[in-house]
Design a protein around this motif. Structure first.
Motif, PDB file in Angstrom:
ATOM      1  N   VAL A  41     -26.275 -25.939-120.215  1.00 49.89           N
ATOM      2  CA  VAL A  41     -26.670 -25.578-119.587  1.00 49.89           C
ATOM      3  C   VAL A  41     -26.138 -26.593-118.484  1.00 49.89           C
ATOM      4  CG1 VAL A  41     -28.556 -25.975-118.028  1.00 49.89           C
ATOM      5  CG2 VAL A  41     -28.924 -24.865-120.303  1.00 49.89           C
ATOM      6  N   PHE A  42     -25.387 -25.999-117.389  1.00 53.27           N
ATOM      7  CA  PHE A  42     -24.401 -26.717-116.265  1.00 53.27           C
ATOM      8  C   PHE A  42     -25.572 -27.096-115.243  1.00 53.27           C
ATOM      9  CE2 PHE A  42     -21.300 -25.090-118.845  1.00 53.27           C
ATOM     10  CZ  PHE A  42     -20.494 -25.891-119.043  1.00 53.27           C
ATOM     11  N   VAL A  43     -25.740 -27.812-114.892  1.00 49.97           N
ATOM     12  CA  VAL A  43     -26.698 -28.187-113.386  1.00 49.97           C
ATOM     13  C   VAL A  43     -25.455 -28.436-112.239  1.00 49.97           C
ATOM     14  CG1 VAL A  43     -28.571 -29.481-112.659  1.00 49.97           C
ATOM     15  CG2 VAL A  43     -28.777 -28.892-114.908  1.00 49.97           C
ATOM     16  N   THR A  44     -25.090 -27.862-111.470  1.00 53.64           N
ATOM     17  CA  THR A  44     -23.965 -27.721-110.914  1.00 53.64           C
ATOM     18  C   THR A  44     -25.331 -28.506-108.865  1.00 53.64           C
ATOM     19  OG1 THR A  44     -24.468 -25.683-109.836  1.00 53.64           O
ATOM     20  CG2 THR A  44     -23.783 -26.171-111.928  1.00 53.64           C
ATOM     21  N   GLY A  45     -24.212 -28.482-108.442  1.00 52.11           N
ATOM     22  CA  GLY A  45     -24.225 -28.559-107.012  1.00 52.11           C
ATOM     23  C   GLY A  45     -23.315 -27.716-105.729  1.00 52.11           C
ATOM     24  N   ARG A  46     -23.354 -28.138-104.902  1.00 55.49           N
ATOM     25  CA  ARG A  46     -22.489 -27.869-103.903  1.00 55.49           C
ATOM     26  C   ARG A  46     -21.098 -27.663-104.245  1.00 55.49           C
ATOM     27  NH1 ARG A  46     -26.880 -28.417-100.673  1.00 55.49           N
ATOM     28  NH2 ARG A  46     -26.334 -30.495-100.268  1.00 55.49           N
ATOM     29  N   ALA A  69     -27.961 -27.261-124.472  1.00 54.19           N
ATOM     30  CA  ALA A  69     -27.815 -28.839-124.442  1.00 54.19           C
ATOM     31  C   ALA A  69     -27.359 -28.731-122.627  1.00 54.19           C
ATOM     32  CB  ALA A  69     -26.140 -29.291-124.623  1.00 54.19           C
ATOM     33  N   VAL A  70     -27.691 -29.869-121.897  1.00 56.57           N
ATOM     34  CA  VAL A  70     -28.162 -29.435-120.807  1.00 56.57           C
ATOM     35  C   VAL A  70     -26.910 -31.307-120.041  1.00 56.57           C
ATOM     36  CG1 VAL A  70     -28.896 -30.589-118.642  1.00 56.57           C
ATOM     37  CG2 VAL A  70     -30.162 -29.651-120.194  1.00 56.57           C
ATOM     38  N   ILE A  71     -25.949 -30.237-119.258  1.00 55.62           N
ATOM     39  CA  ILE A  71     -24.778 -31.011-118.692  1.00 55.62           C
ATOM     40  C   ILE A  71     -24.976 -31.089-117.479  1.00 55.62           C
ATOM     41  CG2 ILE A  71     -22.344 -31.376-118.303  1.00 55.62           C
ATOM     42  CD1 ILE A  71     -22.415 -30.088-121.398  1.00 55.62           C
ATOM     43  N   PRO A  72     -25.028 -32.241-117.112  1.00 56.39           N
ATOM     44  CA  PRO A  72     -25.550 -32.379-115.454  1.00 56.39           C
ATOM     45  C   PRO A  72     -24.257 -32.704-114.955  1.00 56.39           C
ATOM     46  CG  PRO A  72     -26.313 -34.341-115.970  1.00 56.39           C
ATOM     47  CD  PRO A  72     -25.693 -33.672-117.823  1.00 56.39           C
ATOM     48  N   VAL A  73     -23.956 -31.570-113.401  1.00 54.01           N
ATOM     49  CA  VAL A  73     -22.337 -31.839-113.251  1.00 54.01           C
ATOM     50  C   VAL A  73     -22.514 -32.082-111.324  1.00 54.01           C
ATOM     51  CG1 VAL A  73     -21.050 -30.987-114.741  1.00 54.01           C
ATOM     52  CG2 VAL A  73     -22.248 -29.416-113.036  1.00 54.01           C
ATOM     53  N   ALA A  74     -24.381 -32.457-110.898  1.00 49.63           N
ATOM     54  CA  ALA A  74     -23.950 -31.957-109.548  1.00 49.63           C
ATOM     55  C   ALA A  74     -23.847 -33.283-108.745  1.00 49.63           C
ATOM     56  CB  ALA A  74     -24.909 -31.271-109.376  1.00 49.63           C
ATOM     57  N   GLY A  75     -23.598 -34.854-109.449  1.00 50.88           N
ATOM     58  CA  GLY A  75     -22.771 -35.934-109.329  1.00 50.88           C
ATOM     59  C   GLY A  75     -21.984 -35.259-107.777  1.00 50.88           C
ATOM     60  N   LEU A  76     -22.082 -36.403-106.399  1.00 51.44           N
ATOM     61  CA  LEU A  76     -20.647 -36.447-105.658  1.00 51.44           C
ATOM     62  C   LEU A  76     -19.646 -37.177-106.382  1.00 51.44           C
ATOM     63  CD1 LEU A  76     -23.194 -36.643-102.424  1.00 51.44           C
ATOM     64  CD2 LEU A  76     -22.261 -35.026-103.819  1.00 51.44           C
TER      65      LEU A  76
END
Length: 298
Positions: free
Chosen positions: A54-59, A7-14
């Motif tokens: 899979v976590f998609v992260t950002g700064r 599974a993909v969990i996107p967590v890069a949003g501001l």
């Protein structure tokens, strides 16, 4: 038909809708009662049989990775003070070693781009996608429900809910085709259509099962709304080659990316707990009474 293992969990949003709270804290770490928003998505994924997330992260999102790691000092303190219940809760929430990956989305380019960033870890197999802002409430998790439909149909499956027919311009709307299992075939996907042009009032609520061919489409997808790479645009293209099905969610999804949805989720989850529902219900009742008196006085 391949099993949905990842599974993909996107967590890069501001998290701009929650400023200033999200200036230094990821929006995914805002708590609904006593656990962060992202924890609910992880539990929902594992409930549905997911083996790897899979976590998609950002700064500035490293705190999310730390949250899903061991905390020896905290564990030691809980053991020394005899707080067995809290210790067991933390241990039950910790993914097993190797069950998570963290991928960096180096710049915010939309949900479609975030999903595309996970392509090497997902590989050539179907996968689930959970938007963590959307918190599942009531009965079985939403992903478990669409996984059941996927077992019957294969292809691509999305979870949907009904919205007010006058508010279709707020959501991604699907067209309803023939019934299949507990769901139906998707005949169209339209982003925020005017009520007069909407193919139905079923909106996509943030849970998906997608085939790996979506990655190739996302890799050459032109930018859409907001000058971002939109997942829905790539899904529309994929629907020309592969079937899509929709499963109406039997529970309720709270949009914790909005202030209203976040407050609603906190109230709903608090009222669902035996240790909180009494005091919270009395507080709400007194608040309503006070508000009504103020309205009458005005």
């Amino acid at each position: 038909m391949k099993k949905i293992r990842k599974a993909v969990i996107p967590v890069a949003g501001l998290g701009t809708r929650f400023l200033p709270a999200t200036k230094s804290m990821p929006k995914e770490m805002l708590p609904v009662v006593d656990r962060p928003v992202v924890q609910y998505a992880v539990e929902e994924a594992f409930e549905a049989g997911i083996e790897h997330i899979v976590f998609v992260t950002g700064r500035n999102k490293a705190v999310i990775e730390d949250y899903f790691d061991l905390h020896p000092e905290l564990i030691g303190t809980l053991e020394q003070t005899g707080k067995k219940t809290q210790l067991e809760t933390l241990e039950s929430m910790l993914p097993v070693a190797g069950a998570t990956s963290f991928i960096r989305q180096q710049s915010p380019q939309g949900l479609g781009h975030a999903v595309w960033c996970a392509r090497e870890v997902i590989g050539n197999e179907p996968f689930a996608l959970l938007l963590p802002d959307m918190v599942s409430f009531g009965g079985r998790g939403c992903l478990a429900e669409i996984t059941d439909l996927y077992a019957q149909t294969g292809g691509n499956v999305i979870a949907v809910e009904r919205c007010d027919p006058t508010e279709t311009n707020k959501y991604g709307i699907v067209g309803r085709g023939a019934d299949i299992g507990g769901g139906f075939e998707v005949t169209a996907m339209v982003e925020k259509p005017a009520p007069a042009n909407a193919p139905s009032n079923f909106y996509i609520n943030g849970r998906y099962i997608l085939q790996p061919e979506i990655f190739q489409l996302l890799g050459n997808q032109q930018r859409g709304a907001g000058n971002e790479i939109q997942l829905t645009d790539a899904m529309v293209r994929l629907s020309q080659e592969q079937p899509f099905f929709a499963q109406p969610f039997k529970g309720r999804m709270f949009d914790c990316g909005s202030k209203e949805g976040f407050i609603q989720a906190n109230i709903a989850f608090a009222l669902a707990r035996d240790d909180m529902k009494g005091p919270v219900f009395e507080m709400l009742r007194e608040f309503v009474r006070t508000h009504e008196r103020q309205e009458e006085a005005a």
